[in-house]
Motif scaffolding. Structure first.
Motif, short mmCIF file in Angstrom:
data_model
loop_
_atom_site.label_atom_id
_atom_site.label_comp_id
_atom_site.label_asym_id
_atom_site.label_seq_id
_atom_site.Cartn_x
_atom_site.Cartn_y
_atom_site.Cartn_z
N ASN A 54 -1.76 3.68 0.53
CA ASN A 54 -2.71 3.18 -0.47
C ASN A 54 -3.28 4.30 -1.35
O ASN A 54 -4.28 4.12 -2.04
CB ASN A 54 -3.86 2.40 0.18
N ALA B 217 -4.27 -2.54 3.74
CA ALA B 217 -3.78 -1.83 4.92
C ALA B 217 -2.28 -2.03 5.13
O ALA B 217 -1.58 -1.13 5.58
CB ALA B 217 -4.54 -2.30 6.16
N VAL C 101 -11.40 1.25 -4.81
CA VAL C 101 -11.07 2.54 -4.19
C VAL C 101 -10.56 3.48 -5.27
O VAL C 101 -9.55 3.20 -5.92
CB VAL C 101 -9.99 2.36 -3.10
N PRO D 70 0.84 -1.22 0.00
CA PRO D 70 0.00 0.00 0.00
C PRO D 70 0.87 1.26 0.00
O PRO D 70 0.90 2.01 0.98
CB PRO D 70 -0.81 -0.14 1.29
N ILE E 286 -7.87 -1.99 -4.49
CA ILE E 286 -8.65 -2.36 -3.31
C ILE E 286 -8.03 -1.72 -2.08
O ILE E 286 -6.95 -1.12 -2.14
CB ILE E 286 -8.72 -3.89 -3.14
N ASP E 287 -8.69 -1.86 -0.95
CA ASP E 287 -8.20 -1.31 0.29
C ASP E 287 -7.19 -2.28 0.89
O ASP E 287 -7.55 -3.35 1.36
CB ASP E 287 -9.37 -1.08 1.26
N THR F 136 -4.84 3.21 -6.97
CA THR F 136 -6.14 3.75 -6.57
C THR F 136 -6.42 5.07 -7.29
O THR F 136 -7.23 5.88 -6.85
CB THR F 136 -6.23 3.94 -5.05
N ASN G 115 -14.30 -7.63 -2.37
CA ASN G 115 -13.55 -7.45 -3.61
C ASN G 115 -13.89 -8.49 -4.68
O ASN G 115 -13.32 -8.45 -5.77
CB ASN G 115 -12.05 -7.51 -3.32
N ASN H 235 -9.19 7.16 -5.76
CA ASN H 235 -8.69 8.37 -5.10
C ASN H 235 -8.33 9.47 -6.10
O ASN H 235 -7.48 10.32 -5.82
CB ASN H 235 -7.45 8.03 -4.26
#
Length: 525
Positions: free
Chosen positions: A90, A324, A469, A86, A321-322, A95, A412, A471
């Protein structure tokens, strides 16, 4: 031949020689005490410029340069691979928060080690005064087009036709202008090199599998001409047909029996990115298509997931995707033996067969039969990777890409967008046939995600999953997906007026959501 040489030199007569003093000094000054006469006799004054060009179509070292030029751009946007890391919390390319500090590397590699070197070759040949030196100019132009069409397919407008004139070197060409110049440079090289077939003077400088074979270089250039003709087939059908039929009828032939491979002398950068760093893994689309088709190439392309508890031997990651922490998806399938060794592939025979298959769908003279070309392309890819079972694979009328199931987070999960089969459907529509052709072409071009991303943008195939996601702040539509990379900050800071003019060529804002010239968004037929 002399006329061709004079034509090429005349095209650059406006060069401001005072601006090239540094280049001339480099050419005329020998740090090792070898005379200029000796250098010229050995062609080293020209040949030494080719090494940087060979090593920067794809940058091979350091690995982080390749990671930013290719891996965190085309490789992930194509569906081939996904980073489990990420980066920047992330908020990064995956994203759609396009990272300017990353995305300048395709540009800087091209304008640092390709375009200047091609100009140096031209200047050295001109200074040398040997008309036969034109062969080096033509060979440099083939490599230049190979590199620069990729740069254009990332950003759109580029600095190309006016680069050799100091007064205009900062000016951009609209993408259609650049593409027409690509065709001109390729045609001149294909035609002009014919008289040099059998000449061995390029052999000491040739880092490719062609080992200095001029006939092979003509064939490669002609194959690139067919690639670019197919690329513009939706936006300019007349230009595409003209250039495509020139390629199909040329006495240079097409690269249907061998691959264009560069012997770099360095390990493939993905061995570091995937192996040592653990920063790239199998993409979700690769898992869906290869496992759904029970495709034997999966064993060459990827290593089984390190975590044996994951459902399925080969698990991919959906892009955008998210994530972490890196450890979450780090044990998914890494990149396999396809990247072993110290080589990089610029073009495969399989791709050329698929280009001919699409040309046949479009009715171009000399293209042959779409089904035969399609099957030849799949067969060539199987042979390239030492995979057996081609007859059964081509006869498979039932297998389809699998729906994607995320091993860790069912939010997902996503269904694959079509039931495209393997066995060629001669009764299908041209659109259905094209989806089969491009899906198999996509598989065969791995791991060159730049070309795969370009073909997805042009055709919509294969079906790349949208990000979860986004952004981008609304500049990139989640469903339409990323279409290009914005012009880089260094260009804006140092060449602002010309960048603003180039933005005008785009027909939209300088964002990742604006389509390129050949990316029409319309149907394929």
């Amino acid at each position: 031949m002399k006329n061709i040489y004079n034509y090429i030199l005349a095209s650059f007569v406006a060069i401001n020689f005072a601006s090239c003093t540094d280049d001339f000094e480099k050419i005329n000054t020998d740090p090792n005490g070898i005379t200029e006469e000796s250098l010229t006799q050995m062609n080293n004054n020209v040949g030494n410029e080719f090494g940087p060009m060979f090593l920067n179509v794809f940058n091979v070292t350091p690995a982080w340069n390749y990671q930013l030029q290719q891996n965190l751009m085309g490789d992930v946007y194509s569906g081939y691979m996904t980073a489990p890391t990420p980066f920047a919390g992330n908020v990064n390319n995956q994203t759609y928060a396009l990272v300017d500090g990353w995305n300048g590397f395709p540009w800087s590699n091209a304008y640092g080690s390709v375009m200047p070197q091609a100009l140096n070759v031209f200047n050295a040949v001109k200074l040398g005064g040997d008309p036969d030196g034109v062969k080096f100019v033509l060979l440099a132009n083939i490599i230049k087009v190979t590199a620069m069409h990729r740069v254009s397919d990332i950003y759109g407008p580029i600095r190309y036709t006016k680069f050799n004139d100091f007064a205009t070197t900062g000016e951009y060409d609209a993408q259609d202008v650049a593409y027409k110049a690509f065709f001109q440079d390729l045609t001149e090289a294909i035609d002009g090199l014919k008289v040099y077939e059998g000449d061995v003077q390029f052999a000491p400088f040739d880092m490719s599998s062609l080992a200095g074979d001029i006939a092979g270089w003509r064939q490669f250039a002609n194959s690139i001409r067919l690639r670019l003709a197919i690329r513009v087939s939706k936006i300019d059908p007349a230009l595409a047909k003209t250039q495509g039929e020139l390629a199909l009828s040329s006495d240079a032939g097409l690269m249907t029996e061998s691959n264009m491979v560069i012997n770099t002398g360095f390990p493939h950068p993905i061995t570091v990115i995937s192996g040592s760093w653990g920063d790239i893994r199998m993409g979700a689309e690769m898992e869906s298509i290869l496992t759904g088709y029970d495709d034997g190439r999966i064993e060459t392309y990827f290593n089984p997931s390190a975590d044996a508890s994951l459902e399925g031997d080969y698990k991919g990651i959906r892009m955008g995707i998210d994530i972490a922490a890196k450890g979450e998806y780090g044990d998914h399938a890494s990149i396999g033996s396809v990247i072993d060794g110290e080589t990089l592939t610029w073009m495969t025979a399989a791709e050329v067969h698929f280009l001919k298959a699409e040309a046949a769908l479009r009715g171009w003279a000399g293209a042959g039969d779409a089904k035969s070309n399609y099957e030849a392309g799949v067969s060539a890819s199987f042979a390239q990777h030492g995979v057996s079972g081609i007859a059964d694979y081509l006869a498979d009328t039932t297998s389809t890409p699998a729906d994607f199931v995320d091993a860790l987070n069912d939010a997902n999960d996503i269904a694959y967008g079509s039931d495209v089969k393997i066995a060629f459907n001669n009764a299908g529509t041209n659109e259905e046939k094209l989806e089969q052709i491009i899906t198999q072409k996509w598989i065969a071009m791995f791991p060159d995600g730049q070309e795969a991303w370009t073909e997805f943008r042009r055709t919509g195939y294969p079906r790349i999953f949208p990000v979860v996601v986004n952004n981008s702040g609304g500049t990139i539509d989640t469903n339409i997906q990323v279409r290009r990379i914005n012009f880089v900050e260094n260009e804006r800071n140092t060449n602002s007026a010309n960048v603003e003019e180039a933005v005008g060529f785009l027909g939209g804002p300088d964002t990742g959501g604006t389509r390129l010239w050949w990316d029409t968004g319309a149907g394929n037929f």
